[in-house]
Enzyme design. Structure first.
Site, PDB file in Angstrom:
ATOM      1  N   LYS A  88      -7.896  -0.790  -9.548  1.00 28.41           N
ATOM      2  CA  LYS A  88      -8.277  -1.514  -8.452  1.00 28.41           C
ATOM      3  C   LYS A  88      -9.638  -0.707  -8.042  1.00 28.41           C
ATOM      4  CE  LYS A  88      -7.181  -3.052  -3.873  1.00 28.41           C
ATOM      5  NZ  LYS A  88      -7.937  -2.215  -2.923  1.00 28.41           N
ATOM      6  N   TYR A 112      -2.270   5.646  -4.892  1.00 28.38           N
ATOM      7  CA  TYR A 112      -3.265   6.532  -4.712  1.00 28.38           C
ATOM      8  C   TYR A 112      -2.621   7.757  -5.417  1.00 28.38           C
ATOM      9  CZ  TYR A 112      -5.880   4.200  -0.992  1.00 28.38           C
ATOM     10  OH  TYR A 112      -6.880   3.388  -0.356  1.00 28.38           O
ATOM     11  N   SER A 161       0.865  -1.209  -0.106  1.00 25.06           N
ATOM     12  CA  SER A 161      -0.079   0.015  -0.117  1.00 25.06           C
ATOM     13  C   SER A 161       0.886   1.254   0.014  1.00 25.06           C
ATOM     14  CB  SER A 161      -0.954  -0.080   1.254  1.00 25.06           C
ATOM     15  OG  SER A 161      -1.478   1.288   1.232  1.00 25.06           O
ATOM     16  N   HIS A 208     -13.229  -1.949  -2.225  1.00 28.11           N
ATOM     17  CA  HIS A 208     -12.288  -1.676  -1.247  1.00 28.11           C
ATOM     18  C   HIS A 208     -12.799  -2.490   0.260  1.00 28.11           C
ATOM     19  CE1 HIS A 208      -9.429   1.688  -0.915  1.00 28.11           C
ATOM     20  NE2 HIS A 208      -9.151   1.381   0.381  1.00 28.11           N
ATOM     21  N   THR A 264      -5.748   2.877  -7.354  1.00 31.61           N
ATOM     22  CA  THR A 264      -7.006   2.444  -6.803  1.00 31.61           C
ATOM     23  C   THR A 264      -8.128   3.511  -7.290  1.00 31.61           C
ATOM     24  OG1 THR A 264      -5.983   1.503  -4.841  1.00 31.61           O
ATOM     25  CG2 THR A 264      -8.098   2.256  -4.475  1.00 31.61           C
TER      26      THR A 264
HETATM   27  C1  LIG Z   1      -7.679  -1.927   7.041  1.00 29.18           C
HETATM   28  C2  LIG Z   1      -7.594  -2.042   5.559  1.00 29.18           C
HETATM   29  C3  LIG Z   1      -6.847  -0.912   4.865  1.00 29.18           C
HETATM   30  C4  LIG Z   1      -7.019  -1.039   3.577  1.00 29.18           C
HETATM   31  N1  LIG Z   1      -5.917  -0.099   2.979  1.00 29.18           N
HETATM   32  C5  LIG Z   1      -6.044  -0.038   1.453  1.00 29.18           C
HETATM   33  C6  LIG Z   1      -4.902   0.836   0.973  1.00 29.18           C
HETATM   34  O1  LIG Z   1      -4.347   1.379   1.397  1.00 29.18           O
HETATM   35  N2  LIG Z   1      -5.149   0.983  -0.325  1.00 29.18           N
HETATM   36  C7  LIG Z   1      -5.994   0.047  -1.245  1.00 29.18           C
HETATM   37  O2  LIG Z   1      -6.092  -0.002  -2.457  1.00 29.18           O
HETATM   38  N3  LIG Z   1      -6.860  -0.735  -0.620  1.00 29.18           N
HETATM   39  C8  LIG Z   1      -7.049  -0.976   0.763  1.00 29.18           C
HETATM   40  N4  LIG Z   1      -7.707  -1.675   1.276  1.00 29.18           N
HETATM   41  C9  LIG Z   1      -8.892  -2.513   0.457  1.00 29.18           C
HETATM   42  C10 LIG Z   1      -8.010  -3.923   0.214  1.00 29.18           C
HETATM   43  O3  LIG Z   1      -7.066  -3.683  -0.675  1.00 29.18           O
HETATM   44  C11 LIG Z   1      -9.058  -5.083  -0.440  1.00 29.18           C
HETATM   45  O4  LIG Z   1      -9.682  -4.324  -1.265  1.00 29.18           O
HETATM   46  C12 LIG Z   1      -9.975  -5.389   0.566  1.00 29.18           C
HETATM   47  O5  LIG Z   1      -9.441  -5.556   1.901  1.00 29.18           O
HETATM   48  C13 LIG Z   1     -10.443  -6.854   0.331  1.00 29.18           C
HETATM   49  O6  LIG Z   1     -11.526  -7.227   1.138  1.00 29.18           O
HETATM   50  P1  LIG Z   1     -10.900  -8.411   2.393  1.00 29.18           P
HETATM   51  O7  LIG Z   1     -10.605  -7.602   3.501  1.00 29.18           O
HETATM   52  O8  LIG Z   1     -12.679  -8.778   2.619  1.00 29.18           O
HETATM   53  O9  LIG Z   1     -10.083  -9.498   1.893  1.00 29.18           O
HETATM   54  C14 LIG Z   1      -7.535  -1.899   2.910  1.00 29.18           C
HETATM   55  C15 LIG Z   1      -8.560  -2.727   3.482  1.00 29.18           C
HETATM   56  C16 LIG Z   1      -8.448  -3.030   4.810  1.00 29.18           C
HETATM   57  C17 LIG Z   1      -9.367  -3.993   5.486  1.00 29.18           C
END
Ligand SMILES: Cc1cc2nc3c(=O)[nH]c(=O)nc-3n(C[C@H](O)[C@H](O)[C@H](O)COP(=O)(O)O)c2cc1C
Length: 350
Positions: free
Chosen positions: A223, A124, A101, A247, A150
């Site tokens: 994404k 981002y 990330s 997300h 993203t």
């Molecule tokens: C705590 C947390 C932080 C996240 N941070 C980012 C991020 O910095 N950038 C991003 O593109 N997606 C982020 N996501 C989304 C994840 O990349 C992903 O799409 C999502 O967690 C998938 O679902 P799951 O947790 O049910 O497996 C985040 C998700 C969570 C749970």
């Protein structure tokens, strides 16, 4: 797998657990992502030789031992002092790919230094384009093999658990990529939300994808695609992959579950780009269902955070091994000895 969440919940400070676990508003989409898997049923084939199961595959030309990747998630040091370094080592140990990330708590270079497996970088794009350029060039230099832009976060969804908990980063845990870019991290404030409000560029459009294309030779994935129309536009803008994602239910509550959106995106893309998905994948059978509906691979977010909170690198490694074992068993029981044998005929339709 689900046990890791129980352990993590016991170990983590409440506000950190909630930050990881929570979704936007009423968490309808968060629940729907998971629920969608329970609504899709398999149609196993029998009397196939499954004495050898091969889970390996390739993604944009990179070999991985299984179609389960680590999704980009923020702030791994809230789960464990080794943070993203532990996650990257575990990904390498499992011979799979980690997407790091932008808002990691170690720099992208530090992560690349310890990684033994392939890395992609999640981007981002900020109001300050020179910051985006800095991150892209550093990711290229550090050996990241693709960029995931993203696109579902022009502004931050309302995560009410964080509002109630007044979630902030504790002292000493910083968004290190910005610090390394010479950016005044202190000016971002310790509140994640004020950072997002000030820095996320909500004027991003398809032109920005063209801009990114002109900035890098690395493959680009978008994404956060849900609508088939956007998948078509993505292909027209020359991207190499799309990740069907909402997300993890953290942005627009009420968005359709990703597993439901997946087949329409796959049909729109028509093989012109690789389609991946994430959201609610917790079991080997979930991976199988997503692949049967046309995903080339899935990404998992929270399960890795639970593993990290429970036991650092080893915990993430165990989570990944559970996915591998469950997927192997599911493939055997479905009569699919290799990934190439998985297709839509495995899905029961009424
Ligand atoms: C705590 C947390 C932080 C996240 N941070 C980012 C991020 O910095 N950038 C991003 O593109 N997606 C982020 N996501 C989304 C994840 O990349 C992903 O799409 C999502 O967690 C998938 O679902 P799951 O947790 O049910 O497996 C985040 C998700 C969570 C749970």
């Amino acid at each position: 797998m689900l046990d890791f969440e129980v352990i993590a919940r016991e170990r983590l400070e409440r506000a950190f657990y909630d930050y990881y676990a929570g979704g936007a508003e009423d968490e309808i989409t968060l629940a729907a992502n998971r629920g969608a898997f329970a609504e899709v049923f398999l149609r196993p084939r029998v009397l196939v030789d499954v004495s050898r199961i091969e889970t390996s595959t390739t993604l944009l030309g990179t070999s991985v031992s299984m179609p389960v990747l680590i999704a980009p998630t923020a702030f791994h040091r809230l789960a464990h002092p080794d943070g993203e370094l532990a996650t990257a080592k575990a990904a390498g140990g499992a011979r799979t790919l980690m997407v790091a990330s932008t808002i990691a708590t170690y720099t992208l270079e530090e992560i690349a230094r310890v990684a033994t497996g392939p890395l992609w970088y999640q981007l981002y794009v900020y109001k300050d384009r020179s910051l985006a350029r800095n991150l892209i060039q550093r990711a290229e230099r550090a050996g990241y093999r693709a960029l995931c832009l993203t696109v579902d976060t022009p502004c931050l969804g309302t995560r009410e658990r964080d509002v109630r908990n007044r979630f902030t980063l504790p002292p000493g845990i910083l968004m290190r990529n910005f610090e390394a870019a010479g950016f005044d991290v202190a000016s971002l404030g310790d509140s994640f939300h004020s950072y997002a409000r000030r820095q996320l560029d909500c004027s991003l459009t398809w032109d920005s994808v063209a801009w990114l294309r002109s900035e890098t030779k690395l493959p680009i994935l978008l994404k956060g695609i849900i609508a088939a129309e956007d998948a078509t536009l993505a292909v027209q803008h020359g991207v190499d992959g799309v990740i069907v994602s909402n997300h993890g239910g953290r942005q627009l509550d009420g968005t359709e579950a990703t597993l439901r959106a997946l087949p329409r995106v796959v049909d729109a893309v028509q093989g012109r780009a690789e389609v991946l998905m994430d959201g609610g994948v917790r079991r080997g059978t979930d991976v199988l269902k997503a692949l049967a509906l046309g995903a080339r691979a899935v990404l998992v977010g929270r399960p890795c955070l639970w593993g990290l909170a429970a036991a650092g690198e080893e915990g993430v490694g165990r989570v990944l091994e559970m996915f591998r074992q469950e997927l192997t068993l599911a493939m055997a029981l479905c009569g699919c000895p290799e990934i190439g044998a998985i297709d839509r005929s495995l899905i029961a339709s009424d």
